[in-house]
Design a protein around this motif. Structure first.
Motif, short mmCIF file in Angstrom:
data_model
loop_
_atom_site.label_atom_id
_atom_site.label_comp_id
_atom_site.label_asym_id
_atom_site.label_seq_id
_atom_site.Cartn_x
_atom_site.Cartn_y
_atom_site.Cartn_z
N GLU A 177 5.76 -5.24 5.35
CA GLU A 177 6.38 -3.96 5.47
C GLU A 177 7.32 -3.64 4.22
O GLU A 177 8.50 -3.53 4.47
CB GLU A 177 7.04 -4.04 6.73
CG GLU A 177 6.17 -4.04 7.81
CD GLU A 177 5.23 -2.93 8.42
OE1 GLU A 177 5.83 -1.85 8.74
OE2 GLU A 177 4.21 -3.06 8.02
N ASP A 178 6.65 -3.17 3.24
CA ASP A 178 7.45 -2.87 1.93
C ASP A 178 8.08 -4.08 1.21
O ASP A 178 9.07 -3.83 0.31
CB ASP A 178 8.57 -1.70 2.13
CG ASP A 178 7.57 -0.39 2.18
OD1 ASP A 178 6.65 -0.11 1.60
OD2 ASP A 178 8.17 0.51 3.05
N ASN A 179 7.65 -5.38 1.64
CA ASN A 179 8.52 -6.53 1.28
C ASN A 179 7.57 -7.61 1.42
O ASN A 179 6.65 -7.65 2.07
CB ASN A 179 9.87 -6.67 1.68
CG ASN A 179 9.90 -6.84 3.26
OD1 ASN A 179 9.43 -7.77 3.78
ND2 ASN A 179 10.87 -6.07 3.71
N GLN A 204 1.87 -1.65 7.78
CA GLN A 204 1.55 -1.55 6.34
C GLN A 204 0.60 -2.87 5.97
O GLN A 204 0.84 -3.85 7.05
CB GLN A 204 2.85 -1.51 5.56
CG GLN A 204 3.25 -0.26 5.61
CD GLN A 204 4.48 -0.10 4.70
OE1 GLN A 204 5.43 -0.38 5.18
NE2 GLN A 204 4.53 0.54 3.53
N THR A 261 0.92 -3.65 -3.91
CA THR A 261 1.35 -2.64 -3.26
C THR A 261 1.27 -2.74 -1.79
O THR A 261 0.54 -3.42 -1.32
CB THR A 261 0.43 -1.08 -3.69
OG1 THR A 261 -0.87 -1.39 -3.70
CG2 THR A 261 0.87 -1.01 -5.07
N TYR A 262 1.94 -1.52 -0.76
CA TYR A 262 1.92 -1.81 0.35
C TYR A 262 1.60 -0.37 1.06
O TYR A 262 1.82 0.63 0.58
CB TYR A 262 3.24 -2.13 0.77
CG TYR A 262 4.00 -3.18 0.29
CD1 TYR A 262 3.60 -4.42 0.60
CD2 TYR A 262 4.81 -3.03 -0.75
CE1 TYR A 262 4.16 -5.72 0.12
CE2 TYR A 262 5.48 -4.35 -1.49
CZ TYR A 262 4.72 -5.55 -1.16
OH TYR A 262 5.42 -6.66 -1.62
#
Length: 234
Positions: free
Chosen positions: A212-214, A6, A233-234
């Protein structure tokens, strides 16, 4: 999707990631994978702050609105400097590019810039030192005395910091993203080192942001976790 997994995706107007800058040593390196189609716009990939309307405080890595290539500025907040040799490879083609800058001696800096593992930018300064303003650190934009601007429009992944000025071989290793000690091109997923903080072999990473989502730092030195603003966003 990102270059490897990501990536953080920025809207070019309000989304940015900011927090405490990883520890700044006498020599350091910043590395990132970026993707954008920006044209005629100055936009910051990695920012270290500055004085609004005056000068850079730290070192900034951005895309030039005139050359559409990698550029950088560094300074004390009251004075700043730039490369004497500018990169020419356009990095706004909508493809993924690896960009990196190395800094030797923050008190009288020599700053080099790499695009896809190739040295293209170079400059030195005997007077414009690199200041340290840890609370004005940004990814995907720039913080000038509390004013956020120069927003990135596109994606950024694999932001890495090192407390040394990496060699050209190290930069090529990061670009090729192969196993430590090998400059061969990536062949299988087992060759990926995207989660390895101390990569390339023999280096010590200060911070690694995989997005990675963070916006957390994968290294254990700090860790220097960050804060997302404006909903990237990711």
């Amino acid at each position: 999707t990102g270059k490897f997994n990501q990536a953080a995706s920025f809207n070019g107007s309000s989304s940015i990631i900011q927090g405490t800058q990883p520890a700044q040593t006498k020599n350091f390196t910043i590395s990132a994978w970026v993707k954008t189609t920006l044209t005629g716009t100055w936009a910051t990939a990695i920012g270290m702050g500055g004085t609004n309307g005056v000068a850079t405080a730290g070192a900034n890595m951005f895309i030039s609105g005139s050359t559409e290539s990698l550029s950088t500025s560094w300074g004390t907040g009251s004075a700043e400097d730039y490369w004497t040799t500018d990169p020419t490879t356009k990095i706004n083609t909508g493809e993924w590019f690896h960009i990196a800058i190395t800094v030797n001696n923050i008190h009288a800096p020599t700053v080099k810039g790499y695009i896809n593992g190739v040295l293209e930018g170079y400059g030195s300064s005997g007077s414009d030192a690199i200041a340290y303003k840890p609370n004005e650190f940004t990814i995907g934009g720039r913080n000038l005395s509390g004013t956020l601007q120069s927003y990135w429009n596109g994606e950024i992944e694999q932001v890495r910091f090192y407390g040394t000025d990496l060699t050209s071989v190290d930069i090529q290793n990061i670009y090729n993203n192969s196993k430590p000690g090998s400059l061969s091109l990536l062949k299988t997923s087992s060759d990926l080192t995207t989660t390895t903080c101390n990569f390339p072999s023999g280096t010590t990473g200060t911070a690694l942001y995989q997005f990675e989502d963070n916006v957390d730092d994968s290294c254990t030195v700090g860790p220097y976790n960050l804060t997302a603003v404006g909903s990237p966003t990711y």
